[in-house]
Design a protein around this motif. Structure first.
Motif, PDB file in Angstrom:
ATOM      1  N   SER A 163     -88.167 -86.091 -24.026  1.00 19.51           N
ATOM      2  CA  SER A 163     -86.904 -86.816 -24.061  1.00 19.51           C
ATOM      3  C   SER A 163     -87.010 -88.112 -23.275  1.00 19.51           C
ATOM      4  O   SER A 163     -87.814 -88.245 -22.344  1.00 19.51           O
ATOM      5  N   THR A 164     -86.178 -89.060 -23.670  1.00 17.73           N
ATOM      6  CA  THR A 164     -86.126 -90.352 -22.973  1.00 17.73           C
ATOM      7  C   THR A 164     -85.521 -90.160 -21.582  1.00 17.73           C
ATOM      8  O   THR A 164     -84.523 -89.449 -21.434  1.00 17.73           O
ATOM      9  N   PRO A 165     -86.101 -90.784 -20.565  1.00 16.67           N
ATOM     10  CA  PRO A 165     -85.504 -90.684 -19.225  1.00 16.67           C
ATOM     11  C   PRO A 165     -84.068 -91.214 -19.244  1.00 16.67           C
ATOM     12  O   PRO A 165     -83.762 -92.208 -19.914  1.00 16.67           O
ATOM     13  N   THR A 166     -83.207 -90.561 -18.551  1.00 16.93           N
ATOM     14  CA  THR A 166     -81.808 -90.985 -18.475  1.00 16.93           C
ATOM     15  C   THR A 166     -81.473 -91.431 -17.057  1.00 16.93           C
ATOM     16  O   THR A 166     -82.231 -91.190 -16.117  1.00 16.93           O
ATOM     17  N   GLY A 167     -80.308 -92.064 -16.927  1.00 16.27           N
ATOM     18  CA  GLY A 167     -79.819 -92.461 -15.598  1.00 16.27           C
ATOM     19  C   GLY A 167     -80.632 -93.542 -14.931  1.00 16.27           C
ATOM     20  O   GLY A 167     -80.670 -93.618 -13.702  1.00 16.27           O
ATOM     21  N   LEU A 168     -81.308 -94.407 -15.740  1.00 20.09           N
ATOM     22  CA  LEU A 168     -82.117 -95.464 -15.145  1.00 20.09           C
ATOM     23  C   LEU A 168     -81.211 -96.431 -14.377  1.00 20.09           C
ATOM     24  O   LEU A 168     -80.247 -96.972 -14.909  1.00 20.09           O
ATOM     25  N   ARG A 169     -81.528 -96.651 -13.108  1.00 21.80           N
ATOM     26  CA  ARG A 169     -80.702 -97.464 -12.236  1.00 21.80           C
ATOM     27  C   ARG A 169     -81.599 -98.119 -11.186  1.00 21.80           C
ATOM     28  O   ARG A 169     -82.789 -97.783 -11.080  1.00 21.80           O
ATOM     29  N   ALA A 170     -81.037 -99.033 -10.412  1.00 20.68           N
ATOM     30  CA  ALA A 170     -81.837 -99.783  -9.437  1.00 20.68           C
ATOM     31  C   ALA A 170     -81.049-100.000  -8.159  1.00 20.68           C
ATOM     32  O   ALA A 170     -79.830-100.164  -8.182  1.00 20.68           O
ATOM     33  N   SER A 171     -81.771 -99.989  -7.038  1.00 19.36           N
ATOM     34  CA  SER A 171     -81.223-100.411  -5.750  1.00 19.36           C
ATOM     35  C   SER A 171     -81.966-101.675  -5.329  1.00 19.36           C
ATOM     36  O   SER A 171     -83.200-101.679  -5.236  1.00 19.36           O
ATOM     37  N   VAL A 172     -81.230-102.767  -5.113  1.00 17.64           N
ATOM     38  CA  VAL A 172     -81.827-104.052  -4.737  1.00 17.64           C
ATOM     39  C   VAL A 172     -81.821-104.165  -3.219  1.00 17.64           C
ATOM     40  O   VAL A 172     -80.768-104.085  -2.587  1.00 17.64           O
ATOM     41  N   TYR A 173     -83.013-104.336  -2.624  1.00 20.97           N
ATOM     42  CA  TYR A 173     -83.127-104.417  -1.176  1.00 20.97           C
ATOM     43  C   TYR A 173     -83.215-105.861  -0.680  1.00 20.97           C
ATOM     44  O   TYR A 173     -82.826-106.151   0.445  1.00 20.97           O
ATOM     45  N   SER A 174     -83.755-106.754  -1.506  1.00 16.45           N
ATOM     46  CA  SER A 174     -83.842-108.166  -1.146  1.00 16.45           C
ATOM     47  C   SER A 174     -84.082-108.946  -2.423  1.00 16.45           C
ATOM     48  O   SER A 174     -84.085-108.385  -3.522  1.00 16.45           O
ATOM     49  N   SER A 175     -84.300-110.261  -2.299  1.00 17.32           N
ATOM     50  CA  SER A 175     -84.499-111.089  -3.481  1.00 17.32           C
ATOM     51  C   SER A 175     -85.797-110.768  -4.207  1.00 17.32           C
ATOM     52  O   SER A 175     -85.955-111.123  -5.375  1.00 17.32           O
ATOM     53  N   ASN A 176     -86.740-110.102  -3.549  1.00 21.14           N
ATOM     54  CA  ASN A 176     -88.004-109.773  -4.219  1.00 21.14           C
ATOM     55  C   ASN A 176     -88.405-108.314  -4.037  1.00 21.14           C
ATOM     56  O   ASN A 176     -89.571-107.963  -4.218  1.00 21.14           O
ATOM     57  N   THR A 177     -87.450-107.452  -3.720  1.00 24.48           N
ATOM     58  CA  THR A 177     -87.748-106.035  -3.506  1.00 24.48           C
ATOM     59  C   THR A 177     -86.623-105.186  -4.086  1.00 24.48           C
ATOM     60  O   THR A 177     -85.449-105.447  -3.807  1.00 24.48           O
TER      61      THR A 177
END
Length: 634
Positions: free
Chosen positions: A234-248
């Motif tokens: 199955s396709t991964p679900t719940g793809l999300r991101a946490s941005v820590y800085s402008s390049n991380t």
């Protein structure tokens, strides 16, 4: 009692022959209940100390288990009461500090000792300590917190934990005592597990220097049917991101079935990683407003799911700098006012009416005048004796403030070499106001050809927040003059508020020191040909009307004889003033000779690459303390 494996440092060291300490020595300590024993391969002269008192509790020579004739360690074990201990192996020069006994059973492993040639004799006591081999819990890497497991089948499971607030951590996963894998994520997929068994897994955090945390350990059981259904990929679900800085940033997703691994791609469909976890930490990203990623699930047969995609914006609006060229002049003028002690002088003046009322009553008592009607009533008066407050004669009295509070006077006057007073006010209500604090003035000395003068003034209008101290002295020798003095103001905290109780200024860690050295080399008594004067001032300040950021101020100024400087403006002929905000923005002000005539009439204010020039005497002059240095100007 709970039992955990505490692998505090995994570096290993051992003794090879008698002339070299090699980097594979094993020094391992086992703690169970209140007894310390030693690992099977541990050997050497062992000492156990109380960590608080350094008292030695046990000492013994320890052989490896295979070299011990009895086959056990009963004769060398150390039993102690619950507490914290340090254990030293004098043979291998390894230490384990901060061993806790009575709360947690476990295994401690000492740090590695580098190879060092020498004439070491096995089992003889030595104590040569290499500083970086001492384990300290104060420097330990935080252990992975909230370790949990999700069992997917009889052969598959996944570990999850929380990331500590330390960049660059890696995580080592152990099955029992065997390393199963390493990841920079916060999850780890376990496959090929034995079915129907109780399993033990531990996770240790490791930083960039190789230091490890203690282990987070858990136990779980796999189902016993041995089956592992054919779950559709199955396709991964719940793809999300946490941005820590402008390049991380860090990506997270959900696992949809057992046996899955995941491929992470960038916007160019370049493979970034293949992981069995459910997160990916991306650093050193290019300078872009948006980054695109996709994640696919894969299995052992090479089958791939559809991609889950995400666009992550890292275009965070930049906060305006706290210090700019627009507010630099106002900031600098306010900083100069603080450096010139204007807020503190004003605070000290608030004490003056209360102090003068007590002095009037005290002098009236000693002169046996009629009592003054100034709001004070004498309770008890003294005269003569020896003072413990640093004054020669103890003269004073205790007063009750008629409208509330109390007051005290000490050493209102003394002998020729010891004169001064100390006035204490405690919520003293007088017609001129309510007062709390301490005012001290002390001076002494003889004048003439040979003499000295000493003065000490202390004012504290609020409890333990403001102290003004000055000390100075001079010596006269016929027609030669030399003098020195130090004028110091210190304040741990000063606050000023507007009429509507809004803070307009907070000053902390204030320290201002003016030093003067004067000497007459030639000429008449008043012809001072040599003078060195220095000012060193530092403090932090919050000035909400000018900057939302805390400000750190440093000022260094000096005057020294220079035949090319005939008329230095405002005393100083060298120095600077710097103001730095918490966001890193800063201004620097330096004295400048703009027209080349060897006089410093201007100050150049720099903010980044921008500069402006202003006349020193237009509100930018840090003055000498004239009330403390009567001969301050050269």
């Amino acid at each position: 009692m709970n039992k955990h494996t505490l692998t505090l440092c995994t570096g290993i060291a051992c003794l090879a022959g008698t002339g070299t300490v090699a980097a594979n020595d094993i020094f391992q300590l086992l703690v169970e209940d209140q007894t310390m024993t030693w690992g099977a391969d541990t050997f050497g002269y062992i000492q156990v100390q109380d960590a608080g008192t350094w008292q030695t509790l046990c000492e013994s020579s320890v052989y490896t288990l295979q070299d011990t004739p009895s086959g056990n360690r009963d004769g060398t074990a150390c039993s102690v009461t619950p507490g914290t201990y340090n254990v030293i192996n004098h043979t291998t020069r390894q230490r384990i500090e901060g061993v806790t006994v009575g709360e947690l059973d476990g295994i401690y492993t000492a740090p590695m000792v580098e190879i060092i040639d020498g004439s070491w004799v096995v089992y003889d006591p030595y104590q040569v300590i290499q500083a970086n081999t001492i384990y300290s819990q104060l420097n330990a890497v935080p252990l992975p917190a909230q370790l949990t497991v999700q069992v997917y089948s009889s052969t598959a499971a996944e570990l999850f934990w929380d990331r500590a607030d330390i960049p660059g951590l890696l995580y080592d996963i152990y099955q029992a005592d065997q390393l199963a894998g390493t990841t920079n994520g916060t999850s780890y997929f376990l496959s090929g597990l034995p079915s129907g068994e109780n399993l033990e897994f531990s996770v240790l955090a490791r930083d960039s220097s190789g230091r490890q945390s203690t282990a987070s350990t858990l136990f779980f059981q796999t189902p016993g049917d041995g089956t592992n259904g054919n779950t559709q990929l199955s396709t991964p679900t719940g793809l999300r991101a946490s941005v820590y800085s402008s390049n991380t940033l860090e990506l997270f997703w959900n696992r949809q079935g057992p046996g899955q691994q995941f491929e992470v791609y960038n916007a160019d469909d370049a493979l970034l990683t293949l992981t069995d976890g459910t997160s990916y930490f991306a650093s050193n990203l290019p300078d872009m407003n948006e980054h695109r990623f996709s994640v696919r699930a894969v299995d052992d047969a090479g089958n791939r799911s559809e991609a889950a995609s995400i666009a992550v914006s890292t275009d965070t609006p930049a906060s305006p700098s706290a210090i700019t060229l627009e507010n630099a002049e106002s900031l600098l003028k306010t900083v100069v006012d603080i450096a010139n002690r204007e807020p503190f002088d004003q605070a000290a003046k608030l004490m003056s009416p209360g102090v003068q009322s007590v002095l009037q009553s005290a002098y009236g008592f000693f002169a046996e005048d009629e009592p003054l009607d100034n709001g004070l009533t004498l309770i008890e008066g003294t005269a003569g004796g020896t003072s413990s407050e640093g004054f020669g004669g103890l003269n004073g009295g205790e007063y009750v403030c008629n409208a509330g509070g109390s007051a005290e006077a000490l050493s209102v006057f003394g002998g020729e070499n010891s004169q001064g007073y100390m006035i204490r006010l405690d919520e003293c209500v007088l017609p001129t106001g309510t007062y709390s604090g301490t005012a001290t003035h002390y001076s002494g000395g003889r004048s003439g050809y040979f003499g000295s003068n000493y003065e000490n003034i202390e004012v504290s209008p609020t409890d333990d927040t403001l102290t003004y101290r000055y000390t100075g002295s001079y010596n006269e020798t016929y027609n030669r003059y030399q003098g020195n003095g130090t004028d110091t103001l210190m304040a741990s905290f000063y606050s000023a508020e507007s009429s509507d109780d809004v803070s307009v200024m907070e000053i902390t860690e204030f320290e201002s020191v003016f030093d003067r050295q004067l000497k007459q080399e030639l000429g008449s008594f008043l012809d001072i040909l040599y003078a060195d004067i220095n000012a060193s001032i530092s403090f932090t300040a919050r000035i909400p009307s000018l900057s939302a950021s805390p400000l750190s101020v440093s000022i260094e100024l000096a005057y020294s004889p220079d035949p090319d400087v005939a008329n230095p403006v405002g005393l100083w002929n060298s120095g600077y003033l710097s103001v730095t905000a918490a966001d890193g923005s800063a201004l620097l002000a330096a004295l400048d000779d703009t027209d080349g005539d060897s006089t410093f009439e201007s100050v150049v204010i720099s903010v980044g690459d921008d500069q402006i020039s202003r006349a020193v005497n237009e509100g930018y002059l840090v003055s000498c303390r004239q009330e403390s240095f009567e001969e301050c100007s050269p």
